[in-house]
Design a protein around this motif. Sequence first.
Motif, PDB file in Angstrom:
ATOM      1  N   LYS A  27       0.823  -1.204   0.000  1.00 20.86           N
ATOM      2  CA  LYS A  27       0.000   0.000   0.000  1.00 20.86           C
ATOM      3  C   LYS A  27       0.862   1.262   0.000  1.00 20.86           C
ATOM      4  O   LYS A  27       0.598   2.211  -0.743  1.00 20.86           O
ATOM      5  N   ALA A  28       1.889   1.250   0.827  1.00 16.44           N
ATOM      6  CA  ALA A  28       2.784   2.416   0.883  1.00 16.44           C
ATOM      7  C   ALA A  28       3.490   2.625  -0.448  1.00 16.44           C
ATOM      8  O   ALA A  28       3.639   3.758  -0.925  1.00 16.44           O
ATOM      9  N   ALA A  29       3.911   1.528  -1.062  1.00 13.68           N
ATOM     10  CA  ALA A  29       4.580   1.627  -2.351  1.00 13.68           C
ATOM     11  C   ALA A  29       3.627   2.181  -3.405  1.00 13.68           C
ATOM     12  O   ALA A  29       3.990   3.052  -4.189  1.00 13.68           O
ATOM     13  N   LEU A  30       2.406   1.686  -3.390  1.00 13.65           N
ATOM     14  CA  LEU A  30       1.422   2.150  -4.371  1.00 13.65           C
ATOM     15  C   LEU A  30       1.192   3.652  -4.254  1.00 13.65           C
ATOM     16  O   LEU A  30       1.209   4.382  -5.238  1.00 13.65           O
ATOM     17  N   GLU A  31       0.990   4.113  -3.036  1.00 15.37           N
ATOM     18  CA  GLU A  31       0.742   5.544  -2.830  1.00 15.37           C
ATOM     19  C   GLU A  31       1.914   6.386  -3.309  1.00 15.37           C
ATOM     20  O   GLU A  31       1.741   7.430  -3.946  1.00 15.37           O
ATOM     21  N   ALA A  32       3.116   5.918  -3.025  1.00 15.44           N
ATOM     22  CA  ALA A  32       4.306   6.681  -3.421  1.00 15.44           C
ATOM     23  C   ALA A  32       4.503   6.641  -4.934  1.00 15.44           C
ATOM     24  O   ALA A  32       4.789   7.660  -5.561  1.00 15.44           O
ATOM     25  N   PHE A  33       4.334   5.445  -5.524  1.00 13.97           N
ATOM     26  CA  PHE A  33       4.462   5.333  -6.981  1.00 13.97           C
ATOM     27  C   PHE A  33       3.437   6.227  -7.669  1.00 13.97           C
ATOM     28  O   PHE A  33       3.722   6.873  -8.681  1.00 13.97           O
ATOM     29  N   PHE A  34       2.246   6.256  -7.140  1.00 12.28           N
ATOM     30  CA  PHE A  34       1.168   7.040  -7.736  1.00 12.28           C
ATOM     31  C   PHE A  34       1.464   8.528  -7.628  1.00 12.28           C
ATOM     32  O   PHE A  34       1.236   9.289  -8.578  1.00 12.28           O
ATOM     33  N   MET A  72       1.315  -4.160 -10.681  1.00  9.69           N
ATOM     34  CA  MET A  72       0.881  -4.064 -12.076  1.00  9.69           C
ATOM     35  C   MET A  72       0.172  -5.326 -12.535  1.00  9.69           C
ATOM     36  O   MET A  72      -0.898  -5.265 -13.153  1.00  9.69           O
ATOM     37  N   ILE A  73       0.758  -6.462 -12.249  1.00 11.15           N
ATOM     38  CA  ILE A  73       0.140  -7.727 -12.646  1.00 11.15           C
ATOM     39  C   ILE A  73      -1.209  -7.890 -11.960  1.00 11.15           C
ATOM     40  O   ILE A  73      -2.200  -8.309 -12.576  1.00 11.15           O
ATOM     41  N   GLY A  74      -1.257  -7.536 -10.689  1.00 15.08           N
ATOM     42  CA  GLY A  74      -2.492  -7.707  -9.920  1.00 15.08           C
ATOM     43  C   GLY A  74      -3.666  -6.982 -10.526  1.00 15.08           C
ATOM     44  O   GLY A  74      -4.704  -7.589 -10.822  1.00 15.08           O
ATOM     45  N   ARG A 112     -10.046   1.808  -8.718  1.00 16.24           N
ATOM     46  CA  ARG A 112      -8.672   1.459  -8.356  1.00 16.24           C
ATOM     47  C   ARG A 112      -7.716   2.326  -9.162  1.00 16.24           C
ATOM     48  O   ARG A 112      -6.846   1.848  -9.889  1.00 16.24           O
ATOM     49  N   GLN A 113      -7.906   3.617  -8.977  1.00 15.65           N
ATOM     50  CA  GLN A 113      -7.209   4.606  -9.795  1.00 15.65           C
ATOM     51  C   GLN A 113      -5.689   4.520  -9.676  1.00 15.65           C
ATOM     52  O   GLN A 113      -4.977   4.522 -10.684  1.00 15.65           O
ATOM     53  N   ALA A 114      -5.207   4.431  -8.444  1.00 14.23           N
ATOM     54  CA  ALA A 114      -3.756   4.451  -8.240  1.00 14.23           C
ATOM     55  C   ALA A 114      -3.094   3.259  -8.927  1.00 14.23           C
ATOM     56  O   ALA A 114      -2.127   3.421  -9.674  1.00 14.23           O
ATOM     57  N   GLU A 115      -3.612   2.076  -8.671  1.00 14.67           N
ATOM     58  CA  GLU A 115      -3.047   0.883  -9.304  1.00 14.67           C
ATOM     59  C   GLU A 115      -3.089   0.983 -10.827  1.00 14.67           C
ATOM     60  O   GLU A 115      -2.115   0.666 -11.518  1.00 14.67           O
ATOM     61  N   SER A 116      -4.235   1.427 -11.336  1.00 14.25           N
ATOM     62  CA  SER A 116      -4.385   1.533 -12.782  1.00 14.25           C
ATOM     63  C   SER A 116      -3.404   2.536 -13.370  1.00 14.25           C
ATOM     64  O   SER A 116      -2.755   2.276 -14.387  1.00 14.25           O
ATOM     65  N   PHE A 117      -3.297   3.668 -12.696  1.00 11.22           N
ATOM     66  CA  PHE A 117      -2.389   4.703 -13.190  1.00 11.22           C
ATOM     67  C   PHE A 117      -0.948   4.208 -13.216  1.00 11.22           C
ATOM     68  O   PHE A 117      -0.236   4.367 -14.217  1.00 11.22           O
ATOM     69  N   VAL A 118      -0.541   3.597 -12.137  1.00 15.42           N
ATOM     70  CA  VAL A 118       0.826   3.085 -12.061  1.00 15.42           C
ATOM     71  C   VAL A 118       1.054   2.022 -13.138  1.00 15.42           C
ATOM     72  O   VAL A 118       2.081   2.014 -13.817  1.00 15.42           O
ATOM     73  N   ALA A 119       0.067   1.147 -13.298  1.00 17.75           N
ATOM     74  CA  ALA A 119       0.216   0.076 -14.283  1.00 17.75           C
ATOM     75  C   ALA A 119       0.359   0.629 -15.697  1.00 17.75           C
ATOM     76  O   ALA A 119       1.021   0.035 -16.541  1.00 17.75           O
ATOM     77  N   VAL A 177      -8.467   7.791 -18.037  1.00 23.04           N
ATOM     78  CA  VAL A 177      -9.330   8.266 -16.952  1.00 23.04           C
ATOM     79  C   VAL A 177      -8.584   8.217 -15.614  1.00 23.04           C
ATOM     80  O   VAL A 177      -8.724   9.118 -14.779  1.00 23.04           O
ATOM     81  N   ALA A 178      -7.771   7.194 -15.441  1.00 21.53           N
ATOM     82  CA  ALA A 178      -7.012   7.056 -14.185  1.00 21.53           C
ATOM     83  C   ALA A 178      -6.049   8.212 -13.976  1.00 21.53           C
ATOM     84  O   ALA A 178      -5.585   8.448 -12.866  1.00 21.53           O
TER      85      ALA A 178
END
Lengths: 212, 212
Positions: A27-34, A72-74, A112-119, A177-178
């Motif tokens: 979760k922390a990684a996702l927020e920072a990557f985003f 990303m895979i998730g 799931r904006q953050a995950e999508s954006f990062v992916a 959109v993400a």
Amino acid sequence: MTAHATRTARRRDPSTSAAAGREAVLKAALEAFFAHGYHDTSMRKIADGAGTVISHAYYYFPSKVEILRTLMIGVTTDLIVILEAARDAAGADPVERLAALVRNHVRLHTERQAESFVANTELRSLSATERQEVVDLRDHIATLFKDVVDDGLQQGRFTTPHRDEAVLAIITMCTAVAGWYRTDGPKAPEAIADAYVDLALGMVGYAAPSAG
Amino acid sequence: MTAHATRTARRRDPSTSAAAGREAVLKAALEAFFAHGYHDTSMRKIADGAGTVISHAYYYFPSKVEILRTLMIGVTTDLIVILEAARDAAGADPVERLAALVRNHVRLHTERQAESFVANTELRSLSATERQEVVDLRDHIATLFKDVVDDGLQQGRFTTPHRDEAVLAIITMCTAVAGWYRTDGPKAPEAIADAYVDLALGMVGYAAPSAG
DNA sequence: GGTCAATTTGAGCGAATGTTCAATCAAGGT
DNA sequence: ACCTTGATTGAACATTCGCTCAAATTGACC
């Protein structure tokens, strides 16, 4: 209640200890990557955000890039499952099917904006092998749209002479959109999804049966 | 011919020395940013690509981010000039005007693919002040499209109830061309531009006058 | 030939990076 | 009370990063 739990349970309660720690790092990684991007995020920042230390993050993940890969895979595999289910639930009509694909694509990219954006943003941050993994999943998603559009063209419901460009552009605009969606923005996810369905149908040259 | 040149000329010939060195650094940086991204590109790699050393690159640019800024501002301002000229040359018809905007947007994103891609990908690599500069330019471009679409809606040539989404999606799909276009691909830039004009007109709900 | 400014260079600074590892801690099973 | 095993830690490694700077080189002009 949670006394002896399952027989094969690990020593500590996995629901509060092990798995929770891993999730915290993710979760922390996702927020920072985003917020700042993969290369502007250090393992120290990730560990800080997860409330732990750097060496402990390496207990869950062998490398920084493996964290990115997991995220990303998730989200991408989840998207595939959702899209295929929505398409099948929409019946046989290609118009309904395309609408279902677009609607659910947009929906996930807001929910799931953050995950999508990062992916969609950090593909280049993966090395060749890992990148191919994600590219394959993306190609599969493109095929979902392509098949439905082809179906609509064969049935004469769609009329565009630019199938490839239309499919690519539809996926691109849904994905984007993400990048701009805001929870406190002027439009709710469902309203955005509705609009994007109309846009997509316009792009494939769907001649709406005007009233009845 | 190039004997005494202008009176205020610098000591060395600026066309072969100073300006050329700066251009070499810019070009090397662009290629690296395009291929590997800003954060994966070091000043040492840029200098190598330009055939010089790191300290010499700093003779032309005060920082790495200033190189990025130069590239991004450059291509974006050029895009604005091109779009406004194309719009004006297209006459008063909003259909023709939108077509001109889309066509020229796509054209620049193929002709100057690397610059366009970097400009659209590395926004987050700029600090707040510099980022705002580029965002303002982008907003201006969005306004160009918005005004033309509004015009078409008022004249009844366009029928979409989703003006904001349509404009955003049109710009997004045109911009994304820089991400996938290949010189040796199946379609020439002009063919892509033609297709994207059709897509855009479909998105704004342009009811083509069927034959005659 | 000397002067001066523009250009080019090599060496190195301090800080930050991803990663490793031996050591410690905590708790369940016996 | 001991043992074992998973969880957690602090310290440090080697490398790379963006950037600086004093010194050398160049070439046009007097």
